[in-house]
Structures are given as structure tokens and as C-alpha cells.
Design an enzyme around this catalytic site. Structure first.
Site, PDB file in Angstrom:
ATOM      1  N   GLN A  65       0.830  -1.300   0.013  1.00 21.01           N
ATOM      2  CA  GLN A  65       0.239  -0.013   0.028  1.00 21.01           C
ATOM      3  C   GLN A  65       0.729   1.179  -0.013  1.00 21.01           C
ATOM      4  OE1 GLN A  65      -0.804   1.281   3.740  1.00 21.01           O
ATOM      5  NE2 GLN A  65      -1.108   3.416   2.503  1.00 21.01           N
ATOM      6  N   CYS A  66       0.546   2.242  -0.783  1.00 17.10           N
ATOM      7  CA  CYS A  66       1.332   3.438  -0.777  1.00 17.10           C
ATOM      8  C   CYS A  66      -0.004   4.523  -0.700  1.00 17.10           C
ATOM      9  CB  CYS A  66       1.942   3.775  -1.948  1.00 17.10           C
ATOM     10  SG  CYS A  66       1.299   3.679  -3.429  1.00 17.10           S
ATOM     11  N   ALA A  67       0.125   5.626  -1.247  1.00 20.74           N
ATOM     12  CA  ALA A  67      -0.724   6.951  -1.173  1.00 20.74           C
ATOM     13  C   ALA A  67      -1.984   6.655  -2.334  1.00 20.74           C
ATOM     14  CB  ALA A  67      -0.244   8.131  -1.523  1.00 20.74           C
TER      15      ALA A  67
END
Length: 109
Positions: A65-67
Site C-alpha cells: 500500500q502507498c498513497a
């Protein structure tokens, strides 16, 4: 290599059922400002050492997961679909932005 992806709704269901763990590849300051509860931080800027230092469960899916999904997709591509012990690795479609937009809980923000 096709990167596997997972929707925020499916990811939330997997996490709730104990079928997956989530790894946040954003930077420390982003993680501190807002995060999904229970994620493991492994910043992209510290890869691959950050992943090597994690003790990820061998019996669960791994969700990156990231932005918005770009950086986590890079990590998924690097891993070629499998974690350190052969776990399936998925990219969270839309990242924490999509998670929050879906009304799922975050810490901070």
C-alpha cells in the site's frame, strides 16, 4: 510480469479475516500523518532492505500500500508476485486515498 491487485473492499475483508497483512511503502512522515491501522511500515526509499528486515507471516497474503498505488505497484513488480517466503503479493488499488474514499478507517488524517 503482471502485478496482482486487490480492491480496498477485498483488502479490508482479508485483513478482517486474518488472511492478509498490509505493508505501507510510503515514507515515515506520510505514515505518521495518516495510516491504515495495523499496517507494517517498509518505506520504498529503504527497499529492498526494509522488506528483508520484516518477519512476514508465511500463511497470509501480503498487500502493498502507498498513497495512490504507484509506489506499491513498483514494489510488487520488483517482488514478481511473491513475498520472501513465497506468499502472494497484491497491490492495493488506489492506495490509502481509495481506502479513505471508501469510508474505511484510518489513523490520523
Amino acid at each position: 510480469m503482471t502485478v496482482l491487485s486487490v480492491s480496498v473492499e477485498q483488502a479490508a475483508a482479508w485483513l478482517e479475516a486474518g488472511e492478509a497483512v498490509m505493508v505501507d511503502v510510503r515514507e515515515v512522515d506520510e505514515h505518521a500523518a495518516m495510516r491504515i491501522d495495523g499496517v507494517i511500515l517498509a518505506p520504498l526509499s529503504r527497499m529492498p532492505a526494509a522488506l528483508d528486515g520484516l518477519d512476514l507471516p508465511t500463511d497470509r497474503k501480503i498487500i502493498m500500500q502507498c498513497a495512490k498505488g504507484g509506489r506499491s505497484a513498483q514494489v510488487c513488480a520488483y517482488l514478481q508476485g511473491t513475498g520472501p517466503q513465497g506468499q502472494a503479493v497484491y497491490n492495493l488499488t488506489g492506495g490509502i486515498a481509495a481506502w479513505q474514499a471508501a469510508g474505511l478507517p484510518v489513523v490520523g488524517g
